[in-house]
Design a protein around this motif. Structure first.
Motif, PDB file in Angstrom:
ATOM      1  N   CYS A   1      18.156  36.344  26.879  1.00 24.41           N
ATOM      2  CA  CYS A   1      19.302  37.124  26.265  1.00 24.41           C
ATOM      3  C   CYS A   1      20.451  36.006  26.344  1.00 24.41           C
ATOM      4  O   CYS A   1      20.287  35.019  27.049  1.00 24.41           O
ATOM      5  CB  CYS A   1      19.620  38.149  27.155  1.00 24.41           C
ATOM      6  N   VAL A   2      21.455  36.332  25.844  1.00 25.41           N
ATOM      7  CA  VAL A   2      22.620  35.254  25.868  1.00 25.41           C
ATOM      8  C   VAL A   2      24.064  35.973  26.218  1.00 25.41           C
ATOM      9  O   VAL A   2      24.175  37.104  25.271  1.00 25.41           O
ATOM     10  CB  VAL A   2      22.800  34.729  24.366  1.00 25.41           C
ATOM     11  N   GLY A   3      24.840  35.586  26.929  1.00 31.85           N
ATOM     12  CA  GLY A   3      26.036  36.171  26.945  1.00 31.85           C
ATOM     13  C   GLY A   3      27.231  35.146  26.620  1.00 31.85           C
ATOM     14  O   GLY A   3      26.986  33.813  26.370  1.00 31.85           O
ATOM     15  N   PRO A   4      28.430  35.902  26.220  1.00 31.42           N
ATOM     16  CA  PRO A   4      29.498  34.962  25.508  1.00 31.42           C
ATOM     17  C   PRO A   4      29.738  33.771  26.282  1.00 31.42           C
ATOM     18  O   PRO A   4      30.544  32.700  26.018  1.00 31.42           O
ATOM     19  CB  PRO A   4      30.590  36.029  25.199  1.00 31.42           C
ATOM     20  N   THR A   5      29.441  33.944  27.774  1.00 28.58           N
ATOM     21  CA  THR A   5      30.150  32.777  28.622  1.00 28.58           C
ATOM     22  C   THR A   5      28.988  32.180  29.477  1.00 28.58           C
ATOM     23  O   THR A   5      28.882  31.458  30.069  1.00 28.58           O
ATOM     24  CB  THR A   5      30.981  33.340  29.850  1.00 28.58           C
ATOM     25  N   SER A   6      27.620  32.385  28.824  1.00 30.47           N
ATOM     26  CA  SER A   6      26.512  32.068  29.538  1.00 30.47           C
ATOM     27  C   SER A   6      26.362  30.475  29.379  1.00 30.47           C
ATOM     28  O   SER A   6      26.566  29.931  28.424  1.00 30.47           O
ATOM     29  CB  SER A   6      25.192  32.436  28.820  1.00 30.47           C
ATOM     30  N   ARG A   7      26.185  29.650  30.830  1.00 27.38           N
ATOM     31  CA  ARG A   7      26.133  28.435  30.626  1.00 27.38           C
ATOM     32  C   ARG A   7      24.854  27.854  30.864  1.00 27.38           C
ATOM     33  O   ARG A   7      24.687  26.809  30.258  1.00 27.38           O
ATOM     34  CB  ARG A   7      26.943  27.655  31.861  1.00 27.38           C
ATOM     35  N   SER A   8      23.664  28.843  31.079  1.00 32.25           N
ATOM     36  CA  SER A   8      22.584  28.416  31.224  1.00 32.25           C
ATOM     37  C   SER A   8      21.738  29.419  30.642  1.00 32.25           C
ATOM     38  O   SER A   8      21.754  30.615  31.227  1.00 32.25           O
ATOM     39  CB  SER A   8      22.258  28.203  32.850  1.00 32.25           C
ATOM     40  N   VAL A   9      20.912  29.160  29.729  1.00 29.50           N
ATOM     41  CA  VAL A   9      20.124  30.317  29.180  1.00 29.50           C
ATOM     42  C   VAL A   9      18.462  29.828  28.976  1.00 29.50           C
ATOM     43  O   VAL A   9      18.409  28.628  28.704  1.00 29.50           O
ATOM     44  CB  VAL A   9      20.485  30.578  27.810  1.00 29.50           C
ATOM     45  N   VAL A  10      17.568  30.794  29.212  1.00 31.46           N
ATOM     46  CA  VAL A  10      16.144  30.657  29.084  1.00 31.46           C
ATOM     47  C   VAL A  10      15.673  31.600  27.952  1.00 31.46           C
ATOM     48  O   VAL A  10      15.880  32.781  28.167  1.00 31.46           O
ATOM     49  CB  VAL A  10      15.545  31.063  30.327  1.00 31.46           C
TER      50      VAL A  10
END
Length: 355
Positions: A151-160
């Motif tokens: 998933c992705v969030g608007p403030t995500s700094r780290s994403v898998v």
């Protein structure tokens, strides 16, 4: 219930000071104790079944040795729960526990779960989702490391995320290399999902990989069926329409295994054998893929690998920021073969087996 042994109890049993015992049991350097004294302390701790107080250790070290996992339906979905297994495995390897909360995509439950985990001073928080989509994830405090998984969030700094572009490319190449360049039908095109990150942030990459492979072969799909809900009955209807359209289809590339299950039924109804008359390939490696006969060739969504990587980013890596892709390995089974004679020139036989 017997009283829990304390540091003072170990010190008394070993005949040494609490300071000396603390230095040894907490593995702090510079104790200058003899090997014999160290062994006495370890023997006393073992005899008393001494276990460090985790709350006291957390206060002293500023770490709780705990990872928080906030789930968006991962805990209640059989297929995606492997993400938790991967997270637990890495945590266990590094002597950490995992605090798990299920939000069910409810904003209030999400806020409550985050507040609880931050209050408990977890060492990092992993957000996990069943569907790779844009979620309204709140920003974490600067001192709390966070990773968004699938998933992705608007403030995500780290994403898998899964490596969907690679998977789309490799599955299409499999069909092309088997001789289907001029006969691929796509079952499960999803224009709305491609355009809407709240539905999917990865499906566009999958299609980009598919079209890159087709472009390299100077080919194009001979039929495309749009499906907005990727379930067996929609796959059945779409495949039935494509197979009955007269298009020169020799292979179906289905956009997930549930759609492929429906396509198997449509092919069987038409009297087509898989893979002799038509090849079928797919994505996800849901449990159903290995149960189908013949077994379905598909690209596996590695939920366990994504969970492992998320935990490693929290615990082990300083370069955690950015997008991290987990490969989707191809599961080769028996549903792809070189095209034979054009089946559309052959009479259909209602009793003919699909397997």
């Amino acid at each position: 219930m017997s009283k829990r042994a304390t540091l003072a109890d170990v010190a008394a049993r070993a005949g040494l000071s609490k300071t000396a015992v603390s230095l040894v049991l907490n593995e702090r350097p510079g104790s200058r104790l003899s090997a014999e004294a160290v062994q006495r302390i370890r023997d006393a701790a073992r005899e008393l079944n001494y276990r460090p107080n985790p709350a006291a250790r957390s206060l002293r070290m500023g770490k709780t040795r705990t990872i928080g996992f906030v789930s968006d339906k991962v805990t209640i979905t059989r297929f995606a729960s492997a993400m938790i297994r991967g997270l637990l495995d890495v945590a266990d390897e590094h002597d950490h526990g995992v605090l798990i909360a299920e939000t069910g995509d409810h904003p209030k439950q999400l806020a409550r779960a985050l507040e609880s985990m931050i209050d408990r001073q977890v060492d990092g928080i992993v957000f996990g989702s069943v569907g790779a989509r844009l979620l309204n994830l709140p920003a974490l405090p600067d001192h709390v490391r966070g990773v968004a998984v699938n998933c992705v969030g608007p403030t995500s700094r780290s994403v898998v995320l899964p490596s969907e572009h690679e998977a789309g490319y490799r599955m299409t190449r499999l069909l092309i290399e088997a001789g289907h360049a001029e006969g691929i039908g796509i079952i499960g095109n999803a224009p709305q999902a491609i355009a809407t990150p709240q539905i999917s942030v990865t499906i566009g990459s999958r299609f980009a990989g598919i079209h890159e492979a087709l472009d390299e072969a100077r080919a194009a799909p001979v039929a495309v069926a749009d499906i907005e809900v990727w379930e067996p009955w929609h796959g059945y209807d779409a495949a039935k329409e494509v197979l009955g359209s007269g298009a020169p289809v020799t292979a179906l590339l289905c956009l997930n295994d549930r759609v492929a299950f429906g396509a198997y039924q449509a092919a069987q109804e038409r009297g087509l054998r898989i893979p002799d008359d038509i090849s079928i390939a797919s994505f996800d490696d849901d449990e159903i893929a290995s149960y189908l006969r013949p077994g379905l060739t598909t690209a596996r969504l590695d939920y366990q690998g994504m969970g492992r990587l998320a935990a490693e980013l929290i615990l082990l890596r300083d370069d955690s920021e950015g997008e991290h892709l987990v490969p989707m390995p191809v599961q080769l089974r028996e549903s792809i073969a070189t095209p034979s004679l054009d089946w559309q020139d052959l009479p259909t036989k209602p009793g003919r087996s699909a397997g």
